[in-house]
Design a protein around this motif. Structure first.
Motif, short mmCIF file in Angstrom:
data_model
loop_
_atom_site.label_atom_id
_atom_site.label_comp_id
_atom_site.label_asym_id
_atom_site.label_seq_id
_atom_site.Cartn_x
_atom_site.Cartn_y
_atom_site.Cartn_z
N VAL A 1 0.62 4.58 -8.67
CA VAL A 1 -0.62 4.39 -7.97
C VAL A 1 -0.61 3.74 -6.74
CG1 VAL A 1 -2.80 3.38 -8.57
CG2 VAL A 1 -1.32 4.37 -10.41
N TRP B 1 -2.78 1.69 -3.54
CA TRP B 1 -3.53 0.72 -3.29
C TRP B 1 -4.97 0.73 -3.14
CZ3 TRP B 1 -5.17 0.99 1.43
CH2 TRP B 1 -4.60 1.40 2.44
N LYS C 1 3.32 2.46 -12.55
CA LYS C 1 3.52 1.72 -11.23
C LYS C 1 2.44 1.45 -10.52
CE LYS C 1 5.33 1.73 -7.30
NZ LYS C 1 4.86 0.44 -6.77
N ALA D 1 0.51 0.05 -7.10
CA ALA D 1 1.14 -0.19 -5.59
C ALA D 1 1.64 -1.74 -5.89
CB ALA D 1 0.04 -0.22 -4.76
N GLU D 2 2.40 -2.13 -4.86
CA GLU D 2 2.96 -3.47 -4.96
C GLU D 2 1.82 -4.40 -4.49
OE1 GLU D 2 6.79 -3.53 -2.46
OE2 GLU D 2 6.91 -5.50 -3.58
N GLY E 1 7.98 0.64 -4.58
CA GLY E 1 8.09 2.18 -4.95
C GLY E 1 9.45 2.81 -4.95
N PHE F 1 1.77 11.29 -8.77
CA PHE F 1 1.70 10.63 -7.72
C PHE F 1 0.57 10.65 -6.95
CE2 PHE F 1 2.42 10.28 -3.19
CZ PHE F 1 3.12 8.88 -3.09
N SER G 1 0.77 8.66 0.24
CA SER G 1 0.98 9.60 1.35
C SER G 1 1.70 10.68 1.18
CB SER G 1 1.76 8.57 2.61
OG SER G 1 3.03 8.25 1.60
N LEU H 1 -2.28 13.57 -2.42
CA LEU H 1 -2.00 13.14 -1.13
C LEU H 1 -3.19 12.87 -0.07
CD1 LEU H 1 1.26 15.33 -1.01
CD2 LEU H 1 0.87 13.23 -2.13
N CYS I 1 -9.03 8.97 0.34
CA CYS I 1 -8.33 10.07 0.93
C CYS I 1 -9.49 11.12 1.06
CB CYS I 1 -7.23 10.47 -0.26
SG CYS I 1 -7.80 10.30 -1.92
N ARG J 1 -1.74 -0.72 11.92
CA ARG J 1 -1.47 0.96 12.20
C ARG J 1 -2.91 1.48 12.30
NH1 ARG J 1 -2.64 4.77 8.70
NH2 ARG J 1 -1.29 6.43 8.59
N GLU K 1 -4.20 11.45 9.38
CA GLU K 1 -5.11 10.42 8.58
C GLU K 1 -4.79 9.01 8.89
OE1 GLU K 1 -3.71 9.73 4.29
OE2 GLU K 1 -5.84 10.21 3.85
N PHE L 1 -7.11 6.29 7.85
CA PHE L 1 -6.92 5.72 6.42
C PHE L 1 -7.53 4.15 6.98
CE2 PHE L 1 -5.26 4.95 1.97
CZ PHE L 1 -6.02 6.09 1.53
P1 TAP Z 1 2.71 5.48 -0.13
O1 TAP Z 1 3.81 4.60 0.55
O2 TAP Z 1 2.64 6.61 -0.18
O3 TAP Z 1 2.55 4.50 -1.57
C1 TAP Z 1 1.67 5.12 -2.71
C2 TAP Z 1 2.53 4.54 -4.10
O4 TAP Z 1 3.69 5.22 -3.99
C3 TAP Z 1 2.68 3.17 -4.14
O5 TAP Z 1 2.71 2.66 -5.36
C4 TAP Z 1 4.15 3.09 -3.60
O6 TAP Z 1 4.83 1.83 -3.96
C5 TAP Z 1 4.70 4.04 -4.07
N1 TAP Z 1 6.07 4.66 -3.31
C6 TAP Z 1 6.55 4.24 -2.10
N2 TAP Z 1 7.42 4.89 -1.80
C7 TAP Z 1 8.02 5.59 -3.00
C8 TAP Z 1 9.22 6.35 -3.38
N3 TAP Z 1 10.25 6.51 -2.22
N4 TAP Z 1 9.49 6.70 -4.61
C9 TAP Z 1 8.42 6.40 -5.44
N5 TAP Z 1 7.20 5.76 -5.34
C10 TAP Z 1 7.06 5.24 -4.13
O7 TAP Z 1 1.29 4.83 0.47
P2 TAP Z 1 1.09 3.38 1.25
O8 TAP Z 1 2.27 2.90 2.04
O9 TAP Z 1 0.35 2.90 0.14
O10 TAP Z 1 0.07 4.02 2.34
C11 TAP Z 1 0.37 4.74 3.43
C12 TAP Z 1 -0.62 5.69 4.01
O11 TAP Z 1 -0.49 6.62 3.13
C13 TAP Z 1 -1.81 5.33 4.16
O12 TAP Z 1 -2.08 4.52 5.41
C14 TAP Z 1 -2.67 6.51 3.98
O13 TAP Z 1 -2.52 7.53 5.13
C15 TAP Z 1 -1.87 7.46 3.08
N6 TAP Z 1 -2.33 6.99 1.63
C16 TAP Z 1 -3.02 7.94 0.91
C17 TAP Z 1 -3.56 7.54 -0.40
C18 TAP Z 1 -4.33 8.66 -1.09
S1 TAP Z 1 -5.16 8.45 -2.29
N7 TAP Z 1 -4.13 9.97 -0.45
C19 TAP Z 1 -3.54 6.49 -1.00
C20 TAP Z 1 -2.80 5.45 -0.30
C21 TAP Z 1 -2.18 5.72 1.00
P3 TAP Z 1 4.80 0.36 -3.18
O14 TAP Z 1 3.62 -0.22 -3.41
O15 TAP Z 1 6.05 -0.51 -3.50
O16 TAP Z 1 4.82 0.81 -1.84
#
Ligand code: TAP
Length: 453
Positions: free
Chosen positions: A128, A130, A154, A156-157, A187, A205, A208, A230, A263, A313, A356, A358
């Motif tokens: 999930v 954040w 899991k 988000a941290e 993650g 999942f 991003s 995503l 998203c 960012r 994106e 965000f």
């Molecule tokens: P991500 O890095 O994609 O994190 C989303 C989830 O995946 C978190 O629970 C994260 O854990 C986990 N994760 C990270 N790396 C992983 C890996 N290698 N294997 C498995 N799980 C992993 O997104 P973010 O850093 O939160 O946000 C970055 C960008 O993603 C945002 O700025 C935005 O553009 C986009 N985003 C999109 C959405 C939707 S709903 N489409 C949601 C959030 C973000 P951690 O908490 O430990 O990082």
């Protein structure tokens, strides 16, 4: 086990410290989920339904506390946070209708009877982000549990608090131990283990596109089932024949809700050239009217961004050459604030149109005719949602069919209802969540032939 601090993004104060599971702790949770599977999948459909209803009622009784946790942990406005906790309750109630409706087929065959069953997959790992910690979690665990799977989740941290509370409520409601577990941590450690551990049979999942691609590639190693929700770069298309006042008054909320960390955010507004200037005139007061401030205040419409790093960012998208048309307000003092910002992009290649953000930044650009609007709307690798505003019903349907996105709304900005399917075209995702087929996504179809001769 290590630990991680949870920060209130509106005050920058440390709220608490949470354990971060290592691989051994993750493996232990997966092993417990696997053991719990044997009995959970055999619980009678009606009893599984009753337990999910009790879980829904426990969430409802705890709604204010859950909402308060999200205000503190994610900076969500209290109005949004109440809706989000209510959404978890509603998804659980809706999921409670699924165990008794997982109908198979009886298919005509010669010499016997042929029937299909929808078998649970096994242990399901839900990862999930954040931005909407509660609803996105529930869209995975509600239907997965309904179909007879056990779930390890899991959060988000940055935003673990509501997930931890939901796991407590599940136990209070009578769900057997280890049927629904929450594992907090990184993650790259916990989430990655869901991908590599052979006992986890599906990964759900949301996050991003970059990490989603890694998850998909990792799951391919074991032909593991995967659902991906995503990113997006959705268009809000305003035709000259639309109710311009209404389109302009609602456009800010379609992109600045949750501070743009959505998203489905309509982060590109495409406006027919003949009404472009008029639309901007109407948009300016609407943007300036967005109430940005203390998320705990019921009158607030937009809170802070999730973290200092994320604010940096988002700010990085506004280069010295970026033409900012106008902005809304933001409070001074501590907190990761960012004012709603309206940008007029210089060219179609501008990163503000292709990536994106965000965050609360929207780009407005003109189009000439229907074909041009469709071309611009589809000029992106993403395809999650979008809106179109017109008084011509034929055009509404033509454009809805032509825009390559999973969730569209006409003369409205709604996109998520728990009883309708949700998901993305192109690089916005794979598979669908919610809606009448939600539980099917957590099953394998088994075909059985019984000879009668
Ligand atoms: P991500 O890095 O994609 O994190 C989303 C989830 O995946 C978190 O629970 C994260 O854990 C986990 N994760 C990270 N790396 C992983 C890996 N290698 N294997 C498995 N799980 C992993 O997104 P973010 O850093 O939160 O946000 C970055 C960008 O993603 C945002 O700025 C935005 O553009 C986009 N985003 C999109 C959405 C939707 S709903 N489409 C949601 C959030 C973000 P951690 O908490 O430990 O990082």
């Amino acid at each position: 086990m290590t630990s991680a601090q949870v920060i209130n993004p509106a005050t920058e104060q440390v709220v608490t410290t949470i354990e971060a599971a290592d691989q051994a702790a993750t493996d232990a949770a997966i092993a417990r989920a696997q053991r719990a599977l044997t009995s959970w999948r055999q619980v009678a459909p009606g009893d599984r339904a009753r337990l999910l209803r009790r879980f829904a009622e426990a969430v409802d009784a705890d709604l204010e506390r859950l909402a308060g946790l999200e205000v503190t942990n994610a900076g969500h406005t209290i109005g949004n946070a109440r809706w989000e906790a209510g959404n978890v309750r509603d998804v659980l109630h809706y999921s409670a209708g699924m165990p008794e409706r997982l109908l198979g087929n009886q298919i005509p065959v010669v010499g016997g009877v042929d029937i299909t069953f929808h078998e649970p997959l096994g242990v399901v790992g839900v990862i999930v982000p954040w931005n909407f910690p509660m609803p996105i979690a529930a869209w995975g665990f509600g239907p997965a549990l309904a179909a007879g799977n056990t779930v390890v989740l899991k959060p988000a941290e940055l935003t673990p608090l509501t997930a931890i509370r939901l796991a407590e409520l599940a136990l209070d409601a009578g769900l057997p131990e280890h049927v629904f577990q929450v594992v907090t941590g990184k993650g790259s450690v916990v989430g990655q283990r869901f991908v590599t551990h052979p006992a986890v049979r599906k990964v759900v999942f949301t996050g991003s596109t970059e990490v989603g691609k890694q998850i998909m590639a990792g799951c391919a190693e074991q032909v593991k089932r995967v659902t991906l929700e995503l990113g997006g770069k959705s268009a809000n298309i305003v035709f000259a024949d639309a109710d311009l006042e209404k389109a302009a008054a609602t456009a800010p909320y379609a992109v600045f809700d949750n501070a743009g960390q959505d998203c489905c955010a309509r982060s590109r507004i495409l406006v027919q050239r003949s009404v472009f200037d008029r639309f901007l005139e109407l948009l300016e007061p609407a943007v300036q009217g967005v109430r940005v401030g203390d998320p705990a205040d019921a009158a607030t419409e937009m809170g802070p961004l999730i973290s200092a790093a994320h604010r940096d960012r988002v700010a990085g998208f506004l280069e010295p050459s970026t033409k900012v048309a106008f902005t809304g307000s933001r409070p001074d003092g501590p907190g990761f604030w960012f004012a709603p910002t309206v940008v007029l992009p210089a060219s179609p290649a501008d990163r503000i149109l292709t990536e994106e953000v965000f965050g609360p930044v929207v780009a407005v650009l003109p189009f000439d005719d229907e074909a041009d609007a469709i071309r611009l709307a589809n000029d992106t690798e993403y395809g999650l949602s979008g809106s179109l505003w017109t008084s011509d019903v034929g055009r509404a349907l033509r454009v809805s069919r032509a825009v390559e996105a999973g969730n569209l709304s006409v003369n409205s900005h709604s996109s998520v209802r728990y009883w309708t399917p949700f998901g993305g075209f192109k690089q916005s995702g794979l598979g669908r969540e919610l809606g009448p087929d939600a539980a099917r996504a957590f099953t394998e179809t088994k075909n059985v032939f019984i000879a009668t001769d």
